[in-house]
Design an enzyme around this catalytic site. Structure first.
Site, mmCIF file in Angstrom:
data_model
loop_
_atom_site.group_PDB
_atom_site.id
_atom_site.type_symbol
_atom_site.label_atom_id
_atom_site.label_comp_id
_atom_site.label_asym_id
_atom_site.label_seq_id
_atom_site.Cartn_x
_atom_site.Cartn_y
_atom_site.Cartn_z
ATOM 1 N N LYS A 126 -0.750 -5.834 -4.186
ATOM 2 C CA LYS A 126 -0.783 -6.532 -2.896
ATOM 3 C C LYS A 126 -0.799 -8.029 -3.160
ATOM 4 O O LYS A 126 -1.230 -8.467 -4.233
ATOM 5 C CB LYS A 126 -2.034 -6.128 -2.099
ATOM 6 C CG LYS A 126 -1.917 -6.336 -0.595
ATOM 7 C CD LYS A 126 -1.076 -5.262 0.072
ATOM 8 C CE LYS A 126 -0.949 -5.490 1.567
ATOM 9 N NZ LYS A 126 -0.246 -4.393 2.235
ATOM 10 N N GLY A 165 6.868 -6.818 3.200
ATOM 11 C CA GLY A 165 6.224 -7.537 4.292
ATOM 12 C C GLY A 165 4.847 -6.976 4.601
ATOM 13 O O GLY A 165 4.446 -5.934 4.094
ATOM 14 N N ASP A 166 4.109 -7.688 5.426
ATOM 15 C CA ASP A 166 2.788 -7.268 5.899
ATOM 16 C C ASP A 166 2.494 -8.165 7.098
ATOM 17 O O ASP A 166 3.414 -8.773 7.651
ATOM 18 C CB ASP A 166 1.737 -7.423 4.780
ATOM 19 C CG ASP A 166 0.425 -6.700 5.102
ATOM 20 O OD1 ASP A 166 -0.538 -7.390 5.485
ATOM 21 O OD2 ASP A 166 0.359 -5.470 4.998
#
Length: 444
Positions: A126, A165-166
């Site tokens: 992440k 993406g996030d």
């Protein structure tokens, strides 16, 4: 002291002031006790849990960029490469002022188990930054993304680490990041997922997390003698996951009646108008007050309150720890039968325990929101093969993956005498695959 308790203490001591990461580690290890205790001597000797809660690599860097007034701004950049035992690191980039190392570590740790559950060969990672794209011009966002990638590029690659993406990182940001990577590396490869359809993106990726959430929810209800048709759903959030969860819920015959953003929430007893919601959030990037202004049946409320609405199914799709113990009590009182997480860890530990004690079906995000990363892995496959699949092909594969995830977590829970405990089932099923791969690869 048991091995689980030892590692919990160690993780908290070695990672001070990172409450979200502590919460994620505690939730996973507590539900793995039954598996760990059956293999305690072997796992302790191999320090398996210590290795599992320690990222393989943590990359911290500064991101200087110039705003439209000519002022230099500096943000913090992060990439935590948590575990590559079953494949290259895979996980999103979050751009939000709340981002810090502890939040990125919690998300990366969760990603390890989520990615394992998909059945696809992807490890967990992440990243992100405390940069806020809201209110920034396209040029400012591009300046930030180019600076961010100028450092990140050396740590990623199609067979090393594939970000996506996030929160805060949509198609615009992915485009700028990909363009800068390609320029620096002089290489066109599937290094990012969530790309635009004209340059290697996958159909159905935008819809994947929300659609996948509903495919799993539908299968879980069906397996427990319930039908999703005509169920009233309370949904939080108004971003990608929430919008497409609402859309798929309606397609399956359910009735979603709420959504929310950072300032307030909507209750629409006639059912959320998806087209209007998309127009306001995806096109205008406006607040939900506009939804209420254009929809006579809708009521707008300031602050929080989605979970006070009477519903059969709750779908938290906003952010971590948004569903508290008080919210869980309201849901139980109002007759809610299922909570399936669309966001990452949106339910506090206390709320989760309360819902489970009151026999509410509860599926954690690492299982129920895995559709996004599963479709990202399908995008990686298409990039490797230089192919593009149809929307229907990708959607069918997504549905198959989500149905399999449900049955895998259900079977794992039953195998260890924890029937109906989908949190334990998800953690056990995800853990066993990663543990076996780690053991096979030696002490690395």
């Amino acid at each position: 002291m048991s091995y689980v308790d030892e590692v919990l203490e160690l993780a908290i001591a070695k990672n001070p002031a990172q409450p979200e990461f502590h919460q994620a580690v505690k939730e996973v290890l507590e539900s793995l006790r039954v598996v760990i205790e059956a293999n305690e001597e072997k796992y302790r000797k191999e320090a398996l849990l210590e290795r599992m809660v320690t990222p393989e690599r943590q990359i911290l860097f500064r991101v200087p960029w110039v705003d439209d007034k000519g002022q230099v701004q500096v943000n913090n950049g992060f990439r935590v490469q948590f575990n590559s035992a079953i494949g290259p690191y895979k996980g999103g980039l979050r751009l939000h002022p709340s981002v810090n190392l502890g939040i990125i570590k919690f998300l990366g740790f969760e990603q390890v188990f989520k990615n394992s559950l998909t059945g696809l060969p992807i490890g967990g990672g992440k990243g992100g930054s405390d940069f806020d794209p809201k209110g920034k011009s396209d040029r400012e966002v591009m300046a930030f993304c180019q600076s961010f990638m100028t450092e990140l590029y050396r740590h990623i690659g199609a067979d090393t680490d594939v970000p996506a993406g996030d929160i805060g990182t949509g198609a615009r940001e992915i485009g700028y990041l990909f363009g800068q990577y390609k320029k620096i590396r002089n290489q066109y490869e599937g290094v990012l997922t969530g790309k635009g359809l004209t340059y290697g993106g996958s159909l159905a990726r935008t819809e994947a997390t929300g659609y996948g959430l509903l495919y799993l929810t539908e299968e879980m209800l069906k397996s427990n003698g319930q039908d999703i048709k005509d169920k009233v759903c309370a949904v939080s959030g108004a971003g990608n996951v929430a919008i497409y969860a609402i859309q798929k819920a309606q397609q399956l015959g359910a009735k979603p009646v709420t959504c929310s953003d950072s300032t307030g929430w909507i209750y629409d007893p006639e059912g959320i108008d998806v087209d209007l919601l998309k127009e306001i959030k995806e096109v205008k990037r406006a607040r939900l007050t506009e939804y209420a202004a254009q929809r006579p049946s809708a009521q707008y409320h300031e602050g929080k309150g989605v979970w006070s609405v009477k519903c059969d199914v709750a779908l938290p799709c906003a952010t971590q720890n948004e569903l508290t113990l008080d919210d869980a009590k309201m849901l139980v009182e109002n007759g809610c039968i299922a909570v399936c997480e669309g966001a990452n860890m949106p339910t506090t530990l206390e709320a989760t325990e309360y819902l489970q004690q009151h026999k509410v079906f509860f599926v954690p995000g690492k299982a129920s929101n895995a559709g996004g990363v599963a479709t990202s892995a399908l995008e990686m496959s298409q990039n490797s093969e230089r192919l593009s699949w149809t929307f229907e092909e990708v959607d069918a594969k997504l549905k198959g993956i989500m149905v399999n995830i449900y049955h895998n977590i259900d079977d794992a829970a039953k195998k260890y005498g924890l029937d109906g405990n989908y949190v334990a089932g998800a953690n056990i099923a995800g853990f066993l695959k990663v543990a076996e791969a780690m053991e096979a690869q030696g002490i690395v």
